[in-house]
Design a protein around this motif. Structure first.
Motif, short mmCIF file in Angstrom:
data_model
loop_
_atom_site.label_atom_id
_atom_site.label_comp_id
_atom_site.label_asym_id
_atom_site.label_seq_id
_atom_site.Cartn_x
_atom_site.Cartn_y
_atom_site.Cartn_z
N HIS A 238 52.19 155.40 41.81
CA HIS A 238 52.07 154.59 43.04
C HIS A 238 53.24 153.62 43.15
CE1 HIS A 238 48.25 156.28 44.03
NE2 HIS A 238 47.56 155.64 43.09
N LYS B 45 55.46 154.46 46.41
CA LYS B 45 55.01 153.78 47.63
C LYS B 45 55.95 152.63 47.98
CE LYS B 45 50.67 152.73 48.07
NZ LYS B 45 49.32 152.23 47.77
N GLU C 85 55.97 147.15 50.91
CA GLU C 85 55.09 146.51 51.90
C GLU C 85 53.66 147.04 51.83
OE1 GLU C 85 57.72 149.54 54.09
OE2 GLU C 85 57.94 147.98 52.54
N SER C 86 53.49 148.29 51.33
CA SER C 86 52.14 148.86 51.27
C SER C 86 51.27 148.13 50.26
CB SER C 86 52.21 150.35 50.93
OG SER C 86 52.64 150.55 49.60
N GLU D 48 48.74 145.27 51.41
CA GLU D 48 47.51 145.62 52.12
C GLU D 48 46.48 146.14 51.11
OE1 GLU D 48 48.51 148.41 55.13
OE2 GLU D 48 49.99 147.08 56.09
N LYS E 265 56.56 144.63 44.08
CA LYS E 265 55.36 145.39 44.39
C LYS E 265 54.16 144.85 43.61
CE LYS E 265 57.78 149.74 45.44
NZ LYS E 265 57.96 151.16 45.08
#
Length: 412
Positions: free
Chosen positions: A69, A73, A76-77, A80, A117
């Motif tokens: 991940h 990814k 910005e993901s 959320e 992240k």
């Protein structure tokens, strides 16, 4: 007849469920574990239902997929947090469930990932899972963290051994430090709990205004304490009177400092494993409570992201006392896992302070606690500073100095 490995795991599961979580009939249990721990988790589930659990929810993870991940990814993901997952965790906390976290991660699994992240995820999860977080921070929910050996972790701790021997040796060390290698682990933990009280009572009776730490590594720092600070250690009690052990193992006696009154420099004495990345040679200088300079010999970008998580992560939320005579220290093993290494060494923590370490703190809001010096943050990261030459003096309001630690051990 010697116990076989499966019998040892069954005993360990019983200790975690009945003593660590003190699970009650009709109560839910939430279990978080990696897929490498299927055998242990099956024992946990069986033990929980035999203890009368109304439901056991197992949240499986796979650290290799977790790493994927972060590799693929976009940053910005991670800002959320999934609504379904927040509903699960918040609902679990609201129903009064106990939580059992089984830690077994590879200490290097997240080495080299984009630290932004990780920071985004910490902030997003903290915001979305407020009931879940507050349930543990403010003594509403029972929780317990235990260790479990995995091949990837064992290879890091014992790189000189074949994998099967490394895993077996790590399991032996985990069960020994968790006091689960004797005939009656529950009784051993009852005796262990009693051992904390004399020192906690002495520290609380001193009403120190501050602590001064110094050693040959370069630590020279004064930690101001709040007027109503409380020393804790061993087990905890929820607001409705449920006793439990948050950490298995545990050897620390700790409190929350006054976030505004920290002056000087601290140098780490052991590597820090933070979310699967190692940080070594930490050096932090504080002025008026805030970290104003910091560096690391290895993993400096990880340290920077820890401190820059939010405003509160620039301040201390915990100071913990652990002598060099700690059973975990005496194993001679560097576990590369904070659950174990923090119980082998005196340590500080950047970030969130503990409401229970301020008299009446669990009845106060986070804003009220902040005003009296108890730190607030989305994170709480321990790092170790204890050495065999560490000295700690308690300083009273009139300036009187009282020895607390000498040569890395209790002085009283």
């Amino acid at each position: 007849m010697a116990e076989n490995f499966d019998q040892k795991l069954a005993k360990y599961a019983q200790l975690a469920v009945k003593t660590g979580c003190n699970l009650q009939p009709g109560q839910e249990l939430y279990v978080s574990a990696d897929v490498t721990q299927v055998q242990l988790v099956r024992h946990v589930v069986r033990c929980a239902y035999e203890a009368g659990a109304s439901n056991v929810h197992v949240q499986w993870s796979d650290e290799v997929v977790g790493r994927m991940h972060y590799d693929y990814k976009p940053a910005e993901s991670f800002s959320e947090f999934p609504e379904w997952r927040a509903m699960l965790l918040n609902g679990t906390a609201k129903r009064g469930a106990a939580a059992l976290f089984i830690t077994s991660e590879d200490p290097q699994i997240m080495a080299g990932v984009d630290q932004q992240k990780l920071t985004n995820w910490v902030i997003a999860s903290n915001k979305a899972c407020r009931d879940w977080r507050d349930g543990m921070d403010f003594g509403k929910n029972v929780w317990c963290i235990i260790g479990a050996a995995s091949p990837a972790w064992a290879r890091q701790v014992f790189p000189e051994l074949p994998e099967d021997e490394a895993v077996a040796k790590l399991w032996d060390a985990i069960l020994h430090t968790a006091r689960c290698d004797g005939e009656d682990p529950a009784a051993a933990w009852s005796d262990h709990e009693k051992s904390f009280h004399e020192r906690k009572d002495w520290l609380n009776g001193q009403h120190f205004d501050a602590l001064h730490y110094s050693n040959g590594l370069g630590t020279d720092i004064t930690i101001g304490l709040t007027e109503r600070h409380v020393w804790e250690g061993g087990g905890e009690v929820t607001v409705d009177g449920r006793f439990f052990f948050p950490n298995m193992p545990t050897e620390e006696i700790f409190t929350t400092p006054d976030r505004r009154r920290v002056e000087g420099t601290v140098v780490s004495s052991m590597p820090l494993n933070h979310d699967g990345a190692l940080v070594e040679g930490i050096r932090i200088t504080f002025k008026e409570g805030r970290a104003v300079e910091y560096s690391a010999e290895k993993g400096g970008e990880v340290l920077a992201q820890i401190i820059e998580t939010d405003e509160g992560s620039h301040f201390l939320g915990e100071v913990a006392l652990v002598p060099v005579t700690s059973p975990i220290k005496q194993t001679g093993i560097l576990f590369l896992n904070t659950l174990f290494d923090e119980n082998a060494s005196c340590h500080f923590a950047l970030g969130m302070g503990f409401p229970e370490c301020y008299e009446g703190g669990r009845q106060m809001s986070k804003e009220e606690l902040l005003r009296v010096g108890v730190n607030d943050s989305a994170t709480h990261v321990d790092f170790m500073l204890g050495t065999e030459d560490l000295s700690i003096d308690g300083i009273k309001a009139d300036g009187t100095r009282v020895p607390v630690f000498r040569n890395g051990d209790w002085a009283f």
